[in-house]
Design an enzyme around this catalytic site. Structure first.
Site, PDB file in Angstrom:
ATOM      1  N   CYS A  77     -32.452  32.750  34.772  1.00  0.00           N
ATOM      2  CA  CYS A  77     -31.625  32.323  33.607  1.00  0.00           C
ATOM      3  C   CYS A  77     -33.099  31.756  32.369  1.00  0.00           C
ATOM      4  O   CYS A  77     -33.634  32.957  32.362  1.00  0.00           O
ATOM      5  CB  CYS A  77     -31.198  30.670  33.495  1.00  0.00           C
ATOM      6  N   HIS A 179     -26.908  32.676  37.448  1.00  0.00           N
ATOM      7  CA  HIS A 179     -28.354  32.168  38.771  1.00  0.00           C
ATOM      8  C   HIS A 179     -27.700  32.549  40.523  1.00  0.00           C
ATOM      9  O   HIS A 179     -26.296  32.416  40.264  1.00  0.00           O
ATOM     10  CB  HIS A 179     -27.020  30.653  39.009  1.00  0.00           C
ATOM     11  N   GLU A 181     -28.194  31.915  42.963  1.00  0.00           N
ATOM     12  CA  GLU A 181     -28.097  31.123  44.504  1.00  0.00           C
ATOM     13  C   GLU A 181     -27.089  30.309  43.961  1.00  0.00           C
ATOM     14  O   GLU A 181     -26.206  29.676  44.842  1.00  0.00           O
ATOM     15  CB  GLU A 181     -29.223  29.711  44.045  1.00  0.00           C
TER      16      GLU A 181
END
Length: 197
Positions: A77, A179, A181
């Site tokens: 990001c 993202h 994750e």
């Protein structure tokens, strides 16, 4: 494997550390340049403003450390955005400059709200090892208002009113605008692929 997650003070570090742990790897959160230089893989997560991130990196003497790296590093990001040369954010911020002649701009789309928040597709060439075992129909989770336009380092693009770089690479420097994750199985696979590069 020695894995470092850079603590810039501008990111949720727990979520990326948990995602890496689920893949069977241990990692260390650090802002110590000597540990970063010795690590085999490095993550640079970022949330917030380019100005705050650059101030933290400068304060922790990490900017020159990052430029010296020869091992793979993944900017996430804001982490990807500060690999560009300059950001329009906060009235203009000189960033790290890995992706030369690349500039971070406000995402301008007249009929779509900002930030770009939610799930979206990425268009990529699945021959690249970063995309191994990732179906082109998969979607990834985005939260951002600034973009790096398409350029010679773009590996994948995403459209939200306009097309922008969602994955980039220059040598050992990788970046993702989304993202991983927070992107379910597809995000976990991308992290796994990065760790295996």
């Amino acid at each position: 494997m020695d894995i470092a997650i850079l603590n810039t003070g501008c990111a949720n570090l727990t979520s990326i550390q948990v995602a890496i742990k689920k893949l069977g790897y241990d990692s260390i959160v650090t802002s110590d340049p000597s540990i970063v230089l010795k690590s085999k893989k490095i993550f640079l997560p970022g949330v917030g403003t380019a100005l705050a991130a650059m101030e933290q990196l400068h304060k922790k003497n990490l900017i020159n450390t990052l430029k010296k790296l020869t091992q793979p590093i993944l900017g996430i990001c804001l982490g990807m955005q500060i690999f560009s040369q300059f950001s329009e954010e906060c009235k203009g911020v000189k960033t790290i400059g890995i992706f030369d002649n690349c500039f971070t701009h406000l995402l301008k789309s007249s009929n779509l709200p900002l930030p770009h928040m939610g799930w979206n597709h990425i268009v990529f060439n699945n021959l690249h090892p970063l995309f191994k075992n990732i179906d082109k129909k998969e979607r990834f989770y985005f939260v951002h208002s600034y973009i790096i336009p398409l350029n010679k380092y773009t590996l994948a693009k995403t459209k939200y009113g306009v097309s922008f770089s969602s994955v980039m690479q220059k040598n050992n420097f990788f970046g993702v605008q989304f993202h991983p994750e927070k992107s379910g199985d597809a995000g976990a696979q991308l992290l796994k692929n990065f760790l295996e590069i």
